[in-house]
Design an enzyme around this catalytic site. Structure first.
Site, PDB file in Angstrom:
ATOM      1  N   ASP A 139       0.844  -1.199   0.000  1.00 39.15           N
ATOM      2  CA  ASP A 139       0.000   0.000   0.000  1.00 39.15           C
ATOM      3  C   ASP A 139       0.874   1.241   0.000  1.00 39.15           C
ATOM      4  O   ASP A 139       1.779   1.369   0.829  1.00 39.15           O
ATOM      5  CB  ASP A 139      -0.876   0.029   1.255  1.00 39.15           C
ATOM      6  N   HIS A 161      -7.328   5.737   1.549  1.00 38.39           N
ATOM      7  CA  HIS A 161      -8.199   5.508   2.698  1.00 38.39           C
ATOM      8  C   HIS A 161      -7.366   5.441   3.973  1.00 38.39           C
ATOM      9  O   HIS A 161      -6.139   5.397   3.933  1.00 38.39           O
ATOM     10  CB  HIS A 161      -8.985   4.205   2.526  1.00 38.39           C
ATOM     11  N   ASP A 188      -5.831  -4.466  13.349  1.00 33.50           N
ATOM     12  CA  ASP A 188      -4.935  -3.468  12.781  1.00 33.50           C
ATOM     13  C   ASP A 188      -3.776  -3.231  13.738  1.00 33.50           C
ATOM     14  O   ASP A 188      -3.975  -3.022  14.928  1.00 33.50           O
ATOM     15  CB  ASP A 188      -5.677  -2.149  12.542  1.00 33.50           C
ATOM     16  N   GLU A 245     -11.468  -0.532  -1.512  1.00 39.68           N
ATOM     17  CA  GLU A 245     -12.475  -1.270  -2.274  1.00 39.68           C
ATOM     18  C   GLU A 245     -13.554  -0.334  -2.812  1.00 39.68           C
ATOM     19  O   GLU A 245     -13.911   0.648  -2.171  1.00 39.68           O
ATOM     20  CB  GLU A 245     -13.116  -2.339  -1.385  1.00 39.68           C
ATOM     21  N   LYS A 265     -10.660  -3.133  -6.887  1.00 41.78           N
ATOM     22  CA  LYS A 265     -11.048  -4.223  -5.983  1.00 41.78           C
ATOM     23  C   LYS A 265     -12.487  -4.084  -5.528  1.00 41.78           C
ATOM     24  O   LYS A 265     -12.939  -3.000  -5.160  1.00 41.78           O
ATOM     25  CB  LYS A 265     -10.117  -4.267  -4.770  1.00 41.78           C
ATOM     26  N   HIS A 307     -20.879 -11.601   1.144  1.00 42.74           N
ATOM     27  CA  HIS A 307     -21.540 -12.890   0.907  1.00 42.74           C
ATOM     28  C   HIS A 307     -22.655 -13.189   1.896  1.00 42.74           C
ATOM     29  O   HIS A 307     -23.407 -14.154   1.697  1.00 42.74           O
ATOM     30  CB  HIS A 307     -20.503 -14.016   0.958  1.00 42.74           C
ATOM     31  N   THR A 352     -12.455 -10.606  -3.562  1.00 43.38           N
ATOM     32  CA  THR A 352     -12.038 -11.287  -2.345  1.00 43.38           C
ATOM     33  C   THR A 352     -12.897 -12.514  -2.069  1.00 43.38           C
ATOM     34  O   THR A 352     -13.811 -12.827  -2.800  1.00 43.38           O
ATOM     35  CB  THR A 352     -12.134 -10.334  -1.140  1.00 43.38           C
ATOM     36  N   GLU A 360      -8.131 -12.277  -4.016  1.00 43.62           N
ATOM     37  CA  GLU A 360      -7.455 -12.335  -2.726  1.00 43.62           C
ATOM     38  C   GLU A 360      -8.280 -13.197  -1.795  1.00 43.62           C
ATOM     39  O   GLU A 360      -9.478 -13.367  -1.998  1.00 43.62           O
ATOM     40  CB  GLU A 360      -7.339 -10.932  -2.105  1.00 43.62           C
ATOM     41  N   ASN A 361      -7.644 -13.730  -0.759  1.00 42.48           N
ATOM     42  CA  ASN A 361      -8.402 -14.373   0.312  1.00 42.48           C
ATOM     43  C   ASN A 361      -8.914 -13.313   1.279  1.00 42.48           C
ATOM     44  O   ASN A 361      -8.267 -12.283   1.495  1.00 42.48           O
ATOM     45  CB  ASN A 361      -7.548 -15.410   1.044  1.00 42.48           C
ATOM     46  N   LEU A 401      -9.935 -14.049   4.565  1.00 38.34           N
ATOM     47  CA  LEU A 401      -9.483 -14.396   5.909  1.00 38.34           C
ATOM     48  C   LEU A 401      -8.090 -14.999   5.838  1.00 38.34           C
ATOM     49  O   LEU A 401      -7.696 -15.552   4.814  1.00 38.34           O
ATOM     50  CB  LEU A 401     -10.434 -15.419   6.539  1.00 38.34           C
ATOM     51  N   ARG A 408      -1.655 -12.503   4.480  1.00 46.23           N
ATOM     52  CA  ARG A 408      -0.660 -11.495   4.305  1.00 46.23           C
ATOM     53  C   ARG A 408       0.644 -12.052   4.812  1.00 46.23           C
ATOM     54  O   ARG A 408       0.657 -12.983   5.617  1.00 46.23           O
ATOM     55  CB  ARG A 408      -1.105 -10.243   5.073  1.00 46.23           C
TER      56      ARG A 408
END
Length: 526
Positions: A129, A169, A177, A262, A370, A375, A417, A458-459, A461, A494
């Site tokens: 980023d 952002h 975080d 996103e 992105k 879901h 994602t 991307e995943n 989780l 990550r």
């Protein structure tokens, strides 16, 4: 002499105790997780507390079917052979704290060692980023790229490529975080006197994660509009790192289009009390968006429609408890359709404006945008969580086709994602959420492929187990696709010490081989 990945790992990492079994959220039992919270992509966190009043669902309705080719389970005795399948590049996101608030690289030697470990298993590159709040922190059009140049040089020297995110952002304030990176100081000073530059909910709470799209064309940022600010930032980056573009080290630019980078509204903010699987809330109450809504209603000839729904519940409501989202609710009324069309089109128009300027700034480089995988409540008629997020994807409307068409207009790739999540496991863990990540992934992939734009993923989780990796592989390369379609890239969330624990890293190496179309064999631990 060639050095094996395990040998390289042992030489670079200190000895550790044997790792305990580590499974992802979606493979754990609710009984053992009554109140924990977990960080997921986009600052979202799952709070595993279940209301006793939730309606039970018929388990038979959730049994795996052949509805679409992504609904496949794998076991150790029934593995799909990915040898000879298309090569899908694998990238790994770098830690959030790799660059500090002074724009200096943190622990360059440690990072170099970790990058060598990734390179040893043929990872293609890393994602990083570029934070607006660090680079243009103190004054308009005064940019500091010092730490990023040092980082990019290390990545290039190790032989990896770069996916770079233009991160307009805020980072921080959510569960998990480990850093706090606010918007630039000079922007926050403007927000102190004009809080309507931020997204706002019906209670008047301002979300400082990113700027409202209502000021995309308003000169409220020291004489510039928001999209002009984004363009100036992107163009300065392109000029500053021209050598990395020319050398092909920078393989892709992902343009941040909203919270967490996103293209979506910040409809489920944890800081305002949202918990999974709440439906979220509409975010259109700043004066600029309300002015747009009022104009749209007048143009339609129904000025009294110039308001947001007053019966859409709150962040943690469930659809059937609201007048707007319940079956037969106002979401499907004349007014509801008007409002949702305006709300979703505002999102698409924002992406359209910023991506047009990104193409100017980056002069033909590969660009991606992105989308988040919303879901939950997918198996209801209204798809309430998607609607508050800005995806007008109710049971009788494809909300992703218009977004894909906008991306196609600019020849921008779609990054999506939640490709590791499985519907049956989601039902077992969260039966009240009416979630269907597999159905959602299949819909979004096809919306993009139908207009012939590349799709990356991307995943959502953290993922360390074979079942999760196999699910990603199957989504990346759908079984028996007559057109041979597949993802153009995958980015793993990550880089961490957990990932490079011996057992987890060997599973990751196995996954990378599958993504690259190489024969997979069980790798020894020693």
């Amino acid at each position: 002499m060639d050095v094996s990945p395990v040998q390289l790992f042992n030489s670079l990492c200190p000895p550790r105790a044997p790792p305990t079994a580590y499974s992802t959220l979606h493979s754990r039992s609710l009984n053992s997780l009554s109140y924990e919270s977990f960080r997921v992509k986009g600052g979202l966190s799952y709070s595993l507390s279940i209301s006793s009043g939730v309606r039970a669902l018929d388990r038979d309705k959730w049994k795996r079917t052949e509805d679409h080719p992504l609904a496949d389970d794998f076991t150790d005795n029934n593995q799909r052979d990915f040898a000879g399948t298309p090569y899908v590049p694998v990238y790994v996101m770098l830690p959030l704290s790799v660059i500090d608030m002074n724009c200096e690289l943190v622990d360059p030697e440690g990072l170099k060692n970790q990058l060598r470990i990734l390179k040893s298993v043929n990872v293609d590159g890393v994602m990083v980023d570029c934070w607006w709040g660090i680079i243009e922190a103190h004054a308009p059009q005064t940019y500091n790229w010092t730490g990023y140049r040092r980082l990019f040089e290390i990545v290039r020297d190790v032989g990896l490529k770069l996916q770079v995110v233009m991160s307009f952002h805020k980072c921080g304030g959510n569960v998990g975080d480990d850093v706090n990176i606010p918007l630039p100081q000079w922007v926050r000073e403007i927000g102190d006197s004009n809080p309507d530059i931020y997204f706002t909910d019906k209670e008047g709470r301002r979300n400082t994660e990113c700027l409202t799209w209502g000021i995309d064309k308003e000169r409220v940022l020291r004489g510039r509009t928001a999209v002009e600010v984004y363009f100036d930032f992107m163009r300065n980056f392109r000029v500053e790192f021209d050598d990395f573009f020319v050398d092909g080290v920078i393989s892709e630019i992902e343009v941040g289009l909203g919270p967490c980078g996103e293209l979506r509204y910040p409809s489920y903010p944890v800081k305002f009390g949202w918990k999974y699987p709440g439906i979220g809330a509409f975010q259109c109450y700043d004066k600029y968006m309300m002015k747009s809504l009022s104009k749209a209603a007048e143009k339609r000839g129904h000025s009294f429609w110039g308001r947001a729904p007053n019966n859409a519940g709150s962040y943690n409501s469930v659809p059937h408890e609201t007048g707007f989202f319940r079956d037969g609710g106002d979401y499907d009324s004349y007014y509801g359709r008007f409002f949702l069309n305006w709300y979703s089109q505002f999102l698409i128009d924002h992406g359209d404006r910023v991506l047009a300027l990104a193409n100017l700034a980056f002069e033909g480089s590969c660009i991606a945008a992105k989308l988040s995988g919303i879901h939950w409540w997918y198996k209801t008629a209204s798809h309430a969580a998607e609607l508050t997020t800005g995806f007008y994807n109710s049971a009788h409307r494809d909300g992703y086709a218009p977004i894909a068409a906008m991306l196609k207009k600019h020849e921008v790739a779609l990054n999506f994602t939640c490709v590791e999540l499985r519907t049956l496991i989601q039902h077992e863990d969260f039966p009240e959420a009416m979630a269907d990540p597999e159905g959602l992934v299949w819909q979004v992939l096809n919306a993009a492929w139908d207009v012939s734009i590349p799709v990356a993923s991307e995943n959502a989780l953290p993922c360390y187990d074979r079942e999760g990796y196999n699910k990603i592989l199957e989504n990346a390369k759908p079984r028996n696709d007559p057109d041979g379609r597949h993802l153009c890239a995958f980015t793993y969330l990550r880089l961490s010490r957990i990932l490079i624990d011996r057992h987890n890293f060997l599973e990751f190496e196995r996954f990378v081989k599958g993504m690259h179309g190489e024969a997979i064999s069980d790798l020894p631990l020693h």
